[in-house]
Structures are given as structure tokens and as C-alpha cells.
Design a protein around this motif. Sequence first.
Motif, PDB file in Angstrom:
ATOM      1  N   LEU A  43     -13.813  -6.267 -49.737  1.00  0.00           N
ATOM      2  CA  LEU A  43     -13.927  -7.679 -49.362  1.00  0.00           C
ATOM      3  C   LEU A  43     -13.997  -8.572 -50.592  1.00  0.00           C
ATOM      4  O   LEU A  43     -13.430  -9.664 -50.598  1.00  0.00           O
ATOM      5  CB  LEU A  43     -15.159  -7.885 -48.470  1.00  0.00           C
ATOM      6  CG  LEU A  43     -15.082  -7.232 -47.084  1.00  0.00           C
ATOM      7  CD1 LEU A  43     -16.412  -7.377 -46.371  1.00  0.00           C
ATOM      8  CD2 LEU A  43     -13.975  -7.841 -46.267  1.00  0.00           C
ATOM      9  N   HIS A  44     -14.672  -8.088 -51.635  1.00  0.00           N
ATOM     10  CA  HIS A  44     -14.764  -8.872 -52.866  1.00  0.00           C
ATOM     11  C   HIS A  44     -13.377  -9.031 -53.499  1.00  0.00           C
ATOM     12  O   HIS A  44     -13.007 -10.119 -53.939  1.00  0.00           O
ATOM     13  CB  HIS A  44     -15.733  -8.210 -53.836  1.00  0.00           C
ATOM     14  CG  HIS A  44     -15.879  -8.947 -55.124  1.00  0.00           C
ATOM     15  ND1 HIS A  44     -16.235 -10.275 -55.184  1.00  0.00           N
ATOM     16  CD2 HIS A  44     -15.685  -8.553 -56.409  1.00  0.00           C
ATOM     17  CE1 HIS A  44     -16.265 -10.664 -56.444  1.00  0.00           C
ATOM     18  NE2 HIS A  44     -15.923  -9.637 -57.205  1.00  0.00           N
ATOM     19  N   SER A  45     -12.599  -7.944 -53.526  1.00  0.00           N
ATOM     20  CA  SER A  45     -11.259  -8.042 -54.108  1.00  0.00           C
ATOM     21  C   SER A  45     -10.359  -8.949 -53.265  1.00  0.00           C
ATOM     22  O   SER A  45      -9.558  -9.707 -53.807  1.00  0.00           O
ATOM     23  CB  SER A  45     -10.634  -6.652 -54.257  1.00  0.00           C
ATOM     24  OG  SER A  45     -10.422  -6.072 -52.998  1.00  0.00           O
ATOM     25  N   GLN A  46     -10.521  -8.916 -51.955  1.00  0.00           N
ATOM     26  CA  GLN A  46      -9.758  -9.829 -51.100  1.00  0.00           C
ATOM     27  C   GLN A  46     -10.168 -11.274 -51.361  1.00  0.00           C
ATOM     28  O   GLN A  46      -9.330 -12.176 -51.368  1.00  0.00           O
ATOM     29  CB  GLN A  46      -9.965  -9.483 -49.630  1.00  0.00           C
ATOM     30  CG  GLN A  46      -9.234  -8.253 -49.184  1.00  0.00           C
ATOM     31  CD  GLN A  46      -9.466  -7.941 -47.718  1.00  0.00           C
ATOM     32  OE1 GLN A  46     -10.291  -8.563 -47.057  1.00  0.00           O
ATOM     33  NE2 GLN A  46      -8.729  -6.965 -47.202  1.00  0.00           N
ATOM     34  N   SER A  47     -11.455 -11.499 -51.564  1.00  0.00           N
ATOM     35  CA  SER A  47     -11.940 -12.843 -51.859  1.00  0.00           C
ATOM     36  C   SER A  47     -11.365 -13.355 -53.175  1.00  0.00           C
ATOM     37  O   SER A  47     -10.944 -14.512 -53.272  1.00  0.00           O
ATOM     38  CB  SER A  47     -13.469 -12.836 -51.919  1.00  0.00           C
ATOM     39  OG  SER A  47     -13.949 -14.063 -52.363  1.00  0.00           O
ATOM     40  N   VAL A  48     -11.315 -12.489 -54.184  1.00  0.00           N
ATOM     41  CA  VAL A  48     -10.746 -12.883 -55.475  1.00  0.00           C
ATOM     42  C   VAL A  48      -9.260 -13.207 -55.312  1.00  0.00           C
ATOM     43  O   VAL A  48      -8.769 -14.213 -55.853  1.00  0.00           O
ATOM     44  CB  VAL A  48     -10.975 -11.762 -56.520  1.00  0.00           C
ATOM     45  CG1 VAL A  48     -10.169 -12.002 -57.775  1.00  0.00           C
ATOM     46  CG2 VAL A  48     -12.448 -11.645 -56.850  1.00  0.00           C
ATOM     47  N   ALA A  49      -8.538 -12.377 -54.559  1.00  0.00           N
ATOM     48  CA  ALA A  49      -7.110 -12.628 -54.336  1.00  0.00           C
ATOM     49  C   ALA A  49      -6.898 -13.927 -53.583  1.00  0.00           C
ATOM     50  O   ALA A  49      -5.987 -14.709 -53.913  1.00  0.00           O
ATOM     51  CB  ALA A  49      -6.491 -11.457 -53.568  1.00  0.00           C
ATOM     52  N   LEU A  50      -7.740 -14.202 -52.608  1.00  0.00           N
ATOM     53  CA  LEU A  50      -7.643 -15.446 -51.848  1.00  0.00           C
ATOM     54  C   LEU A  50      -7.922 -16.647 -52.739  1.00  0.00           C
ATOM     55  O   LEU A  50      -7.240 -17.669 -52.650  1.00  0.00           O
ATOM     56  CB  LEU A  50      -8.607 -15.416 -50.657  1.00  0.00           C
ATOM     57  CG  LEU A  50      -8.580 -16.634 -49.748  1.00  0.00           C
ATOM     58  CD1 LEU A  50      -7.206 -16.792 -49.114  1.00  0.00           C
ATOM     59  CD2 LEU A  50      -9.642 -16.509 -48.677  1.00  0.00           C
TER      60      LEU A  50
END
Length: 191
Positions: free
Chosen positions: A74-81
Motif C-alpha cells: 500500500l505504501h508503494s502504491q501511495s508513492v506511485a499515486l
Amino acid sequence: MSDRLRQSGFVDLQLARWRNRRGQIVAHWQRLAARERRILKVAALGLALLFSWFGLIEPPLEKMAHWQAELPRLHSQSVALEEVLRDMAPIAGEPVDLWQRLRQSLDTSPLNGHYRLAEAAESPPESVRVLFMDAPAGPLMEWLQHSAPELRLTITEAHLRRASATDTNGPVATVSGDIRLEPAQTAKETR
């Protein structure tokens, strides 16, 4: 209701049955050998421990393990977003002000010279009113369908009419009127 049950003898009957059953269990327990009692106590304790582990302790531990595994994803998705949203921010040199972006978009289209932005006193504070005079209908419709959404504007009101021209069968139709546009709500604003 409970008074009626007592008067009918239902409560007394159930209490008598419970006492009788309890007496049978106590009598059976006392007839067991000390070794059998110990085995039953250990078995009861083991069952209580198993119930505590599988019913009360293991489910929260599984949830914690699940979220510990999910948080990095979820953290990596947040960074990508965040990167995508940062890329969607106005590019350097692009006007940040809505009025400037709107004016720049209209000036670079075939509608240049066929529009006028309404003054702030003429339109509500959160909307922009654009007046069109003898604007080519095709480019205007294309701008409304494509450029306005790119500027994050929604059409809230439109009053257009065919411009009075002597040649109604001409290849290019012209329209006049006014359109009110408002900034589109983001996902955070709609909550």
C-alpha cells in the motif's frame, strides 16, 4: 410474564430439573477415580486453552500479519499515486490561475477573437462565464467536449443560439451565447 410463569409452576419445574441434573453430575463426578478426575480436569483445561488460542488470540495475530504484509504494498502504491498526481500538476510555465488557463486555452483554439470572459461581478465567485460571439460551432463543441474537461471545468449552464447570418446553408455554422463553467470537484471535495 415472569409472574405468570411462576404461578403456572414452569419456573419451579425447570429449577427442579436443573437441581436433579446437577445432582446426577455431582454423583457421577464423585464416583470417578482420582486419576479419572485429573484426566478430565486436564482435558477441560486443554480445551479452554485451545478455545482461547483459536478463538481469541490467533485471529488478531493473523490480521496483524496480514496488514504487516500489506502495508509495504500500500505504501508503494501511495508513492506511485503521489508521482502520478505530481505529474498532473500544472507544468512549469502553465498558468496556475483558472482565468489564465482558460484564456490561454481559448486563445490557442480557433475560438480566438470570438469570446469574452465575463467580469467577476457578472458571474458567481466559484464559476466562470464565457460569452461567445459568432463563434464557429464545430470548434466550440470540440473545445467544450475536450478542452474544458482537461482544464477540470464542468459546464453548468449553456445558452447558445445560431448566429443571425444571411447564409444559413453555409459550410460553417456560427453560434453566439454564453456558457457558465465551474471547477470540477475532486474526490476529496466530494466526501
